[in-house]
Enzyme design. Structure first.
Site, PDB file in Angstrom:
ATOM      1  N   ASP A  74       0.665  -1.240  -0.149  1.00  5.67           N
ATOM      2  CA  ASP A  74      -0.020   0.056   0.060  1.00  5.67           C
ATOM      3  C   ASP A  74       0.762   1.402   0.037  1.00  5.67           C
ATOM      4  O   ASP A  74       2.217   1.167   0.278  1.00  5.67           O
ATOM      5  CB  ASP A  74      -0.775   0.064   1.289  1.00  5.67           C
ATOM      6  CG  ASP A  74      -1.681   1.261   1.476  1.00  5.67           C
ATOM      7  OD1 ASP A  74      -2.315   1.786   0.469  1.00  5.67           O
ATOM      8  OD2 ASP A  74      -1.513   1.538   2.743  1.00  5.67           O
ATOM      9  N   ASP A 107      -0.120   5.006   1.008  1.00  2.00           N
ATOM     10  CA  ASP A 107      -0.001   5.876   2.273  1.00  2.00           C
ATOM     11  C   ASP A 107      -0.197   5.321   3.508  1.00  2.00           C
ATOM     12  O   ASP A 107      -0.871   4.462   3.851  1.00  2.00           O
ATOM     13  CB  ASP A 107      -1.304   6.967   2.146  1.00  2.00           C
ATOM     14  CG  ASP A 107      -1.349   7.774   0.739  1.00  2.00           C
ATOM     15  OD1 ASP A 107      -0.457   8.448   0.453  1.00  2.00           O
ATOM     16  OD2 ASP A 107      -2.269   7.622  -0.031  1.00  2.00           O
TER      17      ASP A 107
HETATM   18 MG   LIG Z   1      -2.603   3.148   3.721  1.00  2.08          MG
END
Ligand SMILES: [Mg+2]
Ligand SMILES: [Zn+2]
Length: 191
Positions: free
Chosen positions: A9, A11
């Site tokens: 992922d 962020d």
């Molecule tokens: Mg995230």
């Protein structure tokens, strides 16, 4: 032979969670993240970013801005001799306001679209791959695509575990950060 990959992922996993990022200076790496990516690079493990970026669908900024953010991310990693093998992002959101991006797609996590596309394009063995992220949807996408899963308590991960965000999930492993997760993954693959 199909390879195992590290799906990350963005962020709250690679860069510091900062909401919708509208200024380049607000995209900054989580300390230790680049070193982990570099180590997987050195082991010739494909490191693949899979990120939901609904900003274009919400009308916050054009899709070209997402590309600019990723150019900065690539640059920050390069400064630490690390690289991503590929970046997949989903700009869609069913309830968005910009028609061109506002539909129910198969690529918005937890939909498996990005991981399945990556598997096809990079000849990956999803069953040996890991999906690592800080939201329940990161764990769900891993399960939907058939990878192993790690929840990080960086970003939103602790709130997920506490039941205060999205929904509770049962990842295969839980770690405080990418830096802490990487030994587990390396051990599973190489030792
Ligand atoms: Mg995230
Ligand atoms: Zn999508």
């Amino acid at each position: 032979m199909a390879k195992a990959a590290l799906f990350l992922d963005r962020d709250g996993t690679v860069n510091i969670e900062a909401g919708y990022i509208r200024e380049l200076k607000n995209l900054n790496l989580i300390p230790g993240a680049a070193a982990v990516i570099r180590e997987f690079n050195q082991h010739q493990v494909p490191v693949i970013l899979a990120t939901n970026q609904a900003g274009p669908a919400r009308g916050y900024y054009p899709e070209s801005w997402v590309d600019q953010l990723h150019e900065r991310l690539i640059g920050l990693l390069k400064a630490e001799d690390a690289f991503l093998d590929a970046i997949y992002y989903c700009p869609h959101l069913a309830e968005g306001i910009v028609p061109e991006y506002s539909y129910a797609c198969n690529c918005r996590k937890p939909g498996p679209g990005m991981l399945l596309q990556a598997a096809k394009e990079h000849d990956l063995d999803l069953s040996r791959s890991y999906m690592i992220g800080d939201k329940a949807t990161d764990i769900d996408v891993g399960k939907n695509a058939g990878t192993k899963t790690i929840l990080l308590t960086s970003g939103y991960g602790q709130d997920v575990l506490d039941g205060n965000y999205q929904h509770r999930v049962r990842p295969d492993h839980i770690f405080a950060s990418l830096a802490e997760a990487h030994q587990k993954v390396l051990k599973d693959w190489f030792f």
